[in-house]
Every structure is written in structure tokens, then in C-alpha cells.
Scaffold this active site. Structure first.
Site, mmCIF file in Angstrom:
data_model
loop_
_atom_site.group_PDB
_atom_site.id
_atom_site.type_symbol
_atom_site.label_atom_id
_atom_site.label_comp_id
_atom_site.label_asym_id
_atom_site.label_seq_id
_atom_site.Cartn_x
_atom_site.Cartn_y
_atom_site.Cartn_z
ATOM 1 N N HIS A 98 0.859 -1.202 0.000
ATOM 2 C CA HIS A 98 0.000 0.000 0.000
ATOM 3 C C HIS A 98 0.887 1.241 0.000
ATOM 4 O O HIS A 98 1.540 1.532 1.000
ATOM 5 C CB HIS A 98 -0.893 0.007 1.252
ATOM 6 C CG HIS A 98 -1.780 1.213 1.371
ATOM 7 N ND1 HIS A 98 -3.125 1.118 1.666
ATOM 8 C CD2 HIS A 98 -1.544 2.548 1.242
ATOM 9 C CE1 HIS A 98 -3.656 2.318 1.719
ATOM 10 N NE2 HIS A 98 -2.711 3.217 1.463
ATOM 11 N N HIS B 55 -4.136 -0.181 6.300
ATOM 12 C CA HIS B 55 -3.520 0.632 7.357
ATOM 13 C C HIS B 55 -4.356 0.672 8.639
ATOM 14 O O HIS B 55 -4.848 1.733 9.052
ATOM 15 C CB HIS B 55 -3.200 2.050 6.874
ATOM 16 C CG HIS B 55 -4.248 2.716 6.008
ATOM 17 N ND1 HIS B 55 -5.555 2.801 6.370
ATOM 18 C CD2 HIS B 55 -4.154 3.309 4.797
ATOM 19 C CE1 HIS B 55 -6.221 3.435 5.423
ATOM 20 N NE2 HIS B 55 -5.388 3.749 4.452
ATOM 21 N N ASP C 71 1.927 2.848 3.347
ATOM 22 C CA ASP C 71 1.078 4.030 3.162
ATOM 23 C C ASP C 71 1.927 5.274 2.960
ATOM 24 O O ASP C 71 1.500 6.390 3.293
ATOM 25 C CB ASP C 71 0.098 4.209 4.333
ATOM 26 C CG ASP C 71 -1.045 5.149 3.982
ATOM 27 O OD1 ASP C 71 -1.281 5.380 2.780
ATOM 28 O OD2 ASP C 71 -1.695 5.650 4.914
ATOM 29 N N LYS D 240 -9.736 -0.185 -4.927
ATOM 30 C CA LYS D 240 -9.650 0.498 -3.641
ATOM 31 C C LYS D 240 -10.944 1.240 -3.361
ATOM 32 O O LYS D 240 -11.429 1.974 -4.223
ATOM 33 C CB LYS D 240 -8.474 1.492 -3.673
ATOM 34 C CG LYS D 240 -8.313 2.306 -2.399
ATOM 35 C CD LYS D 240 -7.733 1.490 -1.265
ATOM 36 C CE LYS D 240 -7.727 2.236 0.059
ATOM 37 N NZ LYS D 240 -6.689 3.255 0.155
ATOM 38 N N HIS E 198 1.446 5.471 -2.021
ATOM 39 C CA HIS E 198 1.009 6.533 -2.935
ATOM 40 C C HIS E 198 2.248 7.078 -3.648
ATOM 41 O O HIS E 198 3.128 7.628 -2.997
ATOM 42 C CB HIS E 198 0.325 7.651 -2.148
ATOM 43 C CG HIS E 198 -0.826 7.156 -1.332
ATOM 44 N ND1 HIS E 198 -2.135 7.242 -1.740
ATOM 45 C CD2 HIS E 198 -0.859 6.515 -0.125
ATOM 46 C CE1 HIS E 198 -2.924 6.700 -0.829
ATOM 47 N NE2 HIS E 198 -2.174 6.247 0.162
ATOM 48 N N HIS F 147 -10.308 1.507 2.689
ATOM 49 C CA HIS F 147 -9.995 2.524 3.694
ATOM 50 C C HIS F 147 -11.156 2.487 4.681
ATOM 51 O O HIS F 147 -12.248 2.958 4.379
ATOM 52 C CB HIS F 147 -9.849 3.908 3.061
ATOM 53 C CG HIS F 147 -9.451 4.960 4.055
ATOM 54 N ND1 HIS F 147 -8.226 5.586 4.031
ATOM 55 C CD2 HIS F 147 -10.106 5.457 5.139
ATOM 56 C CE1 HIS F 147 -8.144 6.437 5.057
ATOM 57 N NE2 HIS F 147 -9.275 6.380 5.741
HETATM 58 C C1 NCD Z 1 -3.136 9.303 2.011
HETATM 59 C C2 NCD Z 1 -2.752 10.288 0.896
HETATM 60 O O1 NCD Z 1 -2.138 11.306 1.196
HETATM 61 O O2 NCD Z 1 -3.049 10.011 -0.274
HETATM 62 N N1 NCD Z 1 -3.040 9.991 3.256
HETATM 63 C C3 NCD Z 1 -2.918 9.421 4.482
HETATM 64 O O3 NCD Z 1 -2.977 10.159 5.468
HETATM 65 N N2 NCD Z 1 -2.714 8.137 4.641
HETATM 66 C C4 NCD Z 1 -4.481 8.727 1.765
HETATM 67 C C5 NCD Z 1 -4.804 7.533 2.636
HETATM 68 O O4 NCD Z 1 -4.228 6.467 2.467
HETATM 69 O O5 NCD Z 1 -5.635 7.666 3.532
HETATM 70 ZN ZN ZN Z 2 -2.953 5.223 1.739
#
Ligand code: NCD
Ligand code: ZN
Length: 343
Positions: free
Chosen positions: A13, A173, A246, A98, A15, A135
Site C-alpha cells: 500500500h 492501514h 502508506d 480500492k 502513494h 480505507h
Molecule cells: C493518504 C494520501 O495522502 O493520499 N493519506 C494518508 O494520510 N494516509 C491517503 C490515505 O491512504 O488515507
Molecule cells: Zn494510503
């Protein structure tokens, strides 16, 4: 033990964002992870097979020279996602979808408003051997932010798990004892990712003695009893829990603002910090399962064959990272000592 060699891990997981940011994020992850499940919450979101394929090309193009790093693509569920979208995604090699409740977190405005109408899509995911990544937080404003994960379990998660019994679900998460207990006692085909920040920190690390925006992520850090429950569950070696950093970069000015956004950019130190946690727990023998086996086994993918070595050596996470366009990111654990280092 001062050195540990494990099969190369995967990140289930994260971004990467897009465009300029990819040169930074993809190489930071490719330094130690063989594969990563790439979240689709771009603006606009990655909602179709075609968008996922073009995003994948941009990620591949950003890999460092000679890297064999493999992104695992996902699509973003909205109120409009159809069964055909799922079939098309499957045909394009997308492994998972997702589900963000609308408004739950960063870039989730296009997420799902009515879970009830999405059941045909959940069935289609199961029929196509794809996973549902959730989520798990409710978005009702009257619910206390620290209770939103538990509320999601009670209001929605129990139902989804029950009503689509052959669907593989990852509770992403997780941050509470409630979620850890739920996953432990759930049917086969339910698992969870856990981030380094939720193992290392609790809400005091965000709020005591001053607000620390770089420790602000969603789901938000909880009280220490929940942190302890997450640590216990990874120490147990249960195959239902695996690594998902994450890692979620935001520029310094967007974090250090009067309405700072959620997300910790942990790619520079995540593997080392997980190692530190397992070491603190006297459970280094359980590290490799969590980092390198449980996720692949759950997704039904082959385990990696290469290995990586970590050594006990203190180093300091840099205070800032400069992006190709000159903007700054403050990485997770900036300026702090980490006890382990990738060799
Ligand atoms: C994530 C993001 O910034 O895209 N932010 C976070 O606080 N984890 C989105 C997510 O996974 O909730
Ligand atoms: Zn995330």
C-alpha cells in the site's frame, strides 16, 4: 543480532502521486521493494483500466536505470463503477480495487457515498479473483475522528465480509485494537496492512508538546493501547498482517499549513523502521514473514527470490528532500535516528 538477511520485501500500500513526483517516489521505493500496490487516489482518480495502464507506463518510465521494480495497479471505486469496469480492469492486469468512503481522506472526494449499491461490484471482484482494498473509516462528521475506524467495522466491514464470502479483502492501514481483533477473528480471505507510523507512534507523538504535522496521517494515530495491540499482532507472526507503508508524500508547505493535509512520506526509512520495531519487540525472526511472505501469499502472487540485508547501524533521516521541481518534502522521521540500515 547485528545483521539480518530477508527475501526482498513488497509494499502492499503506497502513494506514488504523478508527473514530476514519480522520479522521487518510485526510486525511493525501488531501492528496497520488489513490488508495490499503487493507490489510485490521483486527481482525478484512476477509475478505469485505461487510466491504470497509462499510470503504470508513467511509473515504469520513472524507474531508476536497470531496476526491475514492478508496480501493482489498482482502480478507484466510485458510485458509478460498473461490473464491466471490473472485468475491463481484470483484463488489463489490475489486481485490486480500492474503496474510499467519500471524504474519508486525502483525494477521496470521488469515493463511495452509498456502499449498499456497490455490492454487484464487490461480487464482480470476487468472480474475477480480484481483491477489495478498504480505507475503513466512516465519514459521519458527528463521529469522533478517533472512533471512525471502529464505527466502520460495526457499520460496514462486518456486512461486506459476510455478504461476499469469497471476496478477498484487505483492511488497509489498521490503527486500532478493534481492527486487529476483527481481522484475527474474521473468516479466511480477510487481512490487513500496518504502517510503520502506527507501530512506532501514538497520538502523543502528534499532539504532546506541540502539533507535529508530519506525524499526521489518516487514519489518525490512536492512543498507546492501540499501538500496543498492533505491535502485539505483528509480533505474533500471524499471516493475516503484512507490510503496507502508506507512504504518502505531500510538499512541506501543504503539510505545514493552517489546514495541513494527511500523509507521511516514509519510503526513505520504512523498511528500516519496521526492522527497528521488530527488533524492539525481540521478534526479528518474524520480520521476513511480515515484510516478504504474508502479502504475496494473500494476493496469490509468487514470493520474491532476491534478498536484502539490513545492518544495525544508526543513521539520520534527512530533514528535507528536494523534488525535481525544487519543492521540498519533509520525510517521515526527518532528523531522527534510525537504528537499522539497508546494506
Ligand atoms: C493518504 C494520501 O495522502 O493520499 N493519506 C494518508 O494520510 N494516509 C491517503 C490515505 O491512504 O488515507
Ligand atoms: Zn494510503
Amino acid at each position: 543480532m547485528n545483521e539480518i538477511t530477508i527475501i526482498k520485501p513488497d509494499d502492499w500500500h503506497l502513494h506514488f502521486r504523478d508527473q514530476d513526483m514519480l522520479l522521487e517516489t518510485v526510486s525511493a521505493t525501488a531501492r528496497c521493494f520488489a513490488r508495490a500496490v499503487v493507490m489510485p487516489n490521483l486527481v482525478p482518480p484512476v477509475t478505469t483500466a485505461a487510466l491504470a495502464l497509462s499510470y503504470k507506463e508513467r511509473i515504469l518510465a520513472a524507474r531508476p536505470e536497470g531496476s526491475s521494480f514492478t508496480p501493482i495497479m489498482t482502480i478507484y471505486l466510485t458510485d458509478k463503477t460498473s461490473v464491466q469496469d471490473i472485468k475491463d480492469a481484470k483484463a488489463a492486469g489490475v489486481l485490486a480495487a480500492k474503496m474510499y468512503p467519500a471524504g474519508a481522506t486525502t483525494n477521496s472526494d470521488s469515493g463511495v457515498n452509498s456502499l449498499e449499491s456497490l455490492y454487484p461490484v464487490f461480487e464482480a471482484l470476487a468472480d474475477n479473483d480480484m481483491l477489495l482494498l478498504i480505507h475503513g473509516e466512516v465519514t459521519q462528521k458527528h463521529i469522533d475522528i478517533f472512533d471512525r475506524e471502529k464505527e466502520f467495522i460495526d457499520q460496514h466491514m462486518v456486512k461486506i465480509v459476510d455478504r461476499v464470502p469469497n471476496l478477498k479483502i484487505v483492511f488497509e492501514h489498521i490503527t486500532t485494537k478493534d481492527a486487529a481483533d476483527f481481522v484475527l477473528s474474521a473468516r479466511d480471505g480477510v487481512a490487513a496492512t500496518i504502517t510503520p507510523q502506527h507501530l512506532l507512534l501514538n497520538r502523543n507523538d502528534m499532539l504532546d508538546g506541540g502539533m507535529r504535522p508530519h506525524n499526521y496521517c489518516l487514519p489518525v494515530l490512536k492512543r498507546s493501547t492501540h499501538q500496543a495491540a498492533l505491535r502485539a499482532v505483528v509480533k505474533s507472526g500471524s499471516p493475516k498482517f503484512f507490510l503496507g507503508t502508506d507512504s504518502a508524500p505531500h510538499t512541506k508547505d501543504r503539510k505545514e499549513s493552517d489546514c495541513g493535509c494527511a500523509g507521511c512520506y516514509s519510503a526513505w526509512s520504512a523498511l528500516e523502521l519496521y526492522t527497528q520495531v521488530f527488533d524492539e519487540l525481540d521478534a526479528l525472526d518474524k520480520l521476513e514473514g511480515f515484510t516478504s511472505f504474508h502479502g504475496a501469499d494473500f494476493y496469490g502472487l509468487p514470493r520474491n527470490t532476491e534478498s536484502v540485508t539490513l545492518i544495525r547501524k544508526s543513521w539520520e533521516v534527512p530533514g528535507n528532500i528536494t523534488l525535481p521541481n525544487g519543492e521540498l518534502i519533509v520525510p517521515f522521521f526527518a532528523g531522527k535516528e534510525v537504528a537499522w540500515k539497508l546494506k
